[in-house]
Write a protein that holds these residues in place. Structure first.
Motif, PDB file in Angstrom:
ATOM      1  N   ALA A 119       1.366  -0.988  -0.417  1.00 50.79           N
ATOM      2  CA  ALA A 119      -0.129  -0.037   0.277  1.00 50.79           C
ATOM      3  C   ALA A 119       0.756   1.538   0.137  1.00 50.79           C
ATOM      4  O   ALA A 119       0.550   2.791  -0.233  1.00 50.79           O
ATOM      5  CB  ALA A 119      -0.649  -0.050   1.432  1.00 50.79           C
ATOM      6  N   ASP A 120       1.803   1.257  -0.134  1.00 51.57           N
ATOM      7  CA  ASP A 120       2.898   2.357   0.573  1.00 51.57           C
ATOM      8  C   ASP A 120       4.055   2.543  -0.760  1.00 51.57           C
ATOM      9  O   ASP A 120       5.276   2.442  -0.236  1.00 51.57           O
ATOM     10  CB  ASP A 120       3.589   2.306   2.024  1.00 51.57           C
ATOM     11  N   GLY A 121       3.665   1.293  -1.573  1.00 49.39           N
ATOM     12  CA  GLY A 121       5.167   1.355  -2.499  1.00 49.39           C
ATOM     13  C   GLY A 121       5.808   0.521  -2.702  1.00 49.39           C
ATOM     14  O   GLY A 121       5.812  -0.447  -2.330  1.00 49.39           O
ATOM     15  N   VAL A 122       7.231   0.624  -3.066  1.00 50.76           N
ATOM     16  CA  VAL A 122       7.861  -0.718  -3.154  1.00 50.76           C
ATOM     17  C   VAL A 122       9.157  -0.355  -1.552  1.00 50.76           C
ATOM     18  O   VAL A 122       8.993   0.165  -1.614  1.00 50.76           O
ATOM     19  CB  VAL A 122       9.782  -0.493  -4.633  1.00 50.76           C
ATOM     20  N   ARG A 123       8.511  -1.493  -0.751  1.00 48.42           N
ATOM     21  CA  ARG A 123       9.598  -1.909  -0.018  1.00 48.42           C
ATOM     22  C   ARG A 123      11.336  -1.991   0.194  1.00 48.42           C
ATOM     23  O   ARG A 123      11.624  -2.864  -0.947  1.00 48.42           O
ATOM     24  CB  ARG A 123       9.418  -2.910   1.011  1.00 48.42           C
ATOM     25  N   PRO A 124      11.780  -1.392   0.667  1.00 48.85           N
ATOM     26  CA  PRO A 124      13.140  -0.413   0.197  1.00 48.85           C
ATOM     27  C   PRO A 124      13.308  -2.262   0.192  1.00 48.85           C
ATOM     28  O   PRO A 124      14.945  -2.785  -0.289  1.00 48.85           O
ATOM     29  CB  PRO A 124      13.602  -0.238   1.045  1.00 48.85           C
ATOM     30  N   ASP A 125      13.523  -3.722   1.662  1.00 51.84           N
ATOM     31  CA  ASP A 125      13.946  -4.446   1.076  1.00 51.84           C
ATOM     32  C   ASP A 125      14.689  -5.385  -0.296  1.00 51.84           C
ATOM     33  O   ASP A 125      14.884  -6.844  -0.106  1.00 51.84           O
ATOM     34  CB  ASP A 125      13.915  -5.715   2.560  1.00 51.84           C
TER      35      ASP A 125
END
Length: 380
Positions: A129-135
């Motif tokens: 829901a918040d875009g691409v997860r950095p991991d």
């Protein structure tokens, strides 16, 4: 590259079909008077038909630099023939054939097609829901050796997602640590619904990691095919070299027209009125979906862009539903086209900008609801 990768698999819709799958705003939402007046003024210039500079008119590059902000200069800008031309140039300039490229999943089908046409291998990175997860890109960079990430962090197509500022910064840091570039597609810069629009990612880039793509086509009209690439460092020289081979330069009258449009006070008024109209249409579409297709799940109510992303009930095939809707006189986008690999569930991309008015928009949703009811779950 097969045409089916970029064309609607159902073919062009018959005349009279209500379009809920358009990538452009309806003619009634276009600044036609502004465009016509700008084109007329551009044609009267004594040098209108002279050769344009390969990188674009200096004045137009300066306007794009000012729009982006953050210390971007005209020398950091390359004018292109629209956003898709910019993507094609960037993909070929940055990565060689056979290289992997990380892409959001789901993402823009024509970006997938442009990457594949450049010989690249799209590797999906799931969104939340918040875009691409950095991991996710960190792991994908490490496992694949990719040196390129394509993303749309401003009203993402098709989901409408806008990552939080800290996540945008984290993704940029991950790319830099991996020695990778980020192609940031800013197609929706002028498609906000009246609220704040996040500043371009390239403004926060101190390392030459971001290649910024923008275009005037979506907020203006399909044939104003003027876009720009913004980048710092050697990558810009590589992109300039690719564009010389491609088409040498963008036609001068069109650049002059774009310059006239962006320099007119009417442009800012158009962007504000377009945002208000899109916000109203988005709300009407969401309400109509809740009423006519209650079994479908709206994944979010975006604050910008031209469409909604809808998850279908279990067992409903998106391609079958899109075909059934077409038979009832409404065109919608099958969600499977937006995934680089097998989609996790059935989705539809439903646009609200291409219909003539609100009545046509709600009638299109009514027809879609009938198709979904008639199809029923599990019928593929």
């Amino acid at each position: 590259m097969p045409l089916r990768e970029i064309a609607d698999p159902l073919g062009p819709p018959p005349a009279g079909t209500i379009t809920l799958d358009g990538d452009y705003v309806h003619r009634s939402l276009q600044p036609t008077r502004v465009l016509s007046a700008a084109l007329a003024r551009a044609a009267r210039r004594p040098d209108a038909w002279d050769r344009a500079p390969t990188g674009g008119l200096t004045a137009l590059r300066a306007v794009f630099a000012r729009i982006v902000g953050g210390g971007v200069t005209p020398e950091d800008v390359l004018v292109t023939a629209g956003g898709e031309s910019a993507l094609s140039i960037a993909f070929r300039a940055i990565a060689g054939p056979g290289s992997p490229v990380l892409v959001e999943s789901p993402t823009y089908p024509r970006a997938l097609a442009a990457a594949r046409a450049a010989g690249l291998r799209p590797v999906p990175v799931p969104l939340d829901a918040d875009g691409v997860r950095p991991d996710m890109p960190a792991d994908a960079f490490a496992m694949t050796g990719a040196r390129l990430l394509y993303c749309q962090p401003t009203f993402q197509n098709p989901t409408g997602t806008v990552p939080a500022p800290e996540r945008r910064r984290q993704v940029l840091d991950v790319a830099h640590a991996s020695g990778a570039f980020v192609i940031k597609d800013d197609f929706a810069r002028h498609l906000g619904h009246g609220g704040a629009v996040p500043r371009p990612l390239v403004v926060d880039d101190e390392d030459g990691t971001v290649v910024h793509v923008t275009s005037l086509t979506k907020p203006a009209a399909p044939s104003l095919r003027i876009g720009a690439l913004v980048a710092r460092g050697p990558v810009m020289e590589r992109m300039r070299a690719v564009r010389v081979v491609d088409d040498f330069f963008v036609t001068r009258p069109l650049q002059e027209t774009a310059l006239e449009v962006l320099g007119s006070p009417s442009w800012d008024r158009h962007v504000r009125s377009l945002g208000a109209a899109l916000r109203e249409r988005r709300t009407v579409l969401a309400d109509a979906l809740a009423r006519e297709a209650p079994d479908a799940t709206l994944t979010g109510l975006p604050a910008g862009g031209l469409r909604l992303w809808v998850r279908l009930p279990p067992g409903v095939d998106d391609m079958v539903l899109a075909g059934a809707a077409r038979q009832r006189g409404v065109a919608v986008g099958a969600g499977s086209r937006y995934f680089a690999t097998e989609p996790p569930a059935g989705h539809l991309r439903i646009g609200f900008a291409a219909t003539a008015d609100l009545a046509e928009l709600t009638e299109g949703v009514r027809r879609l609801g009938v198709a979904l009811t008639d199809l029923g779950p599990g019928q593929e």
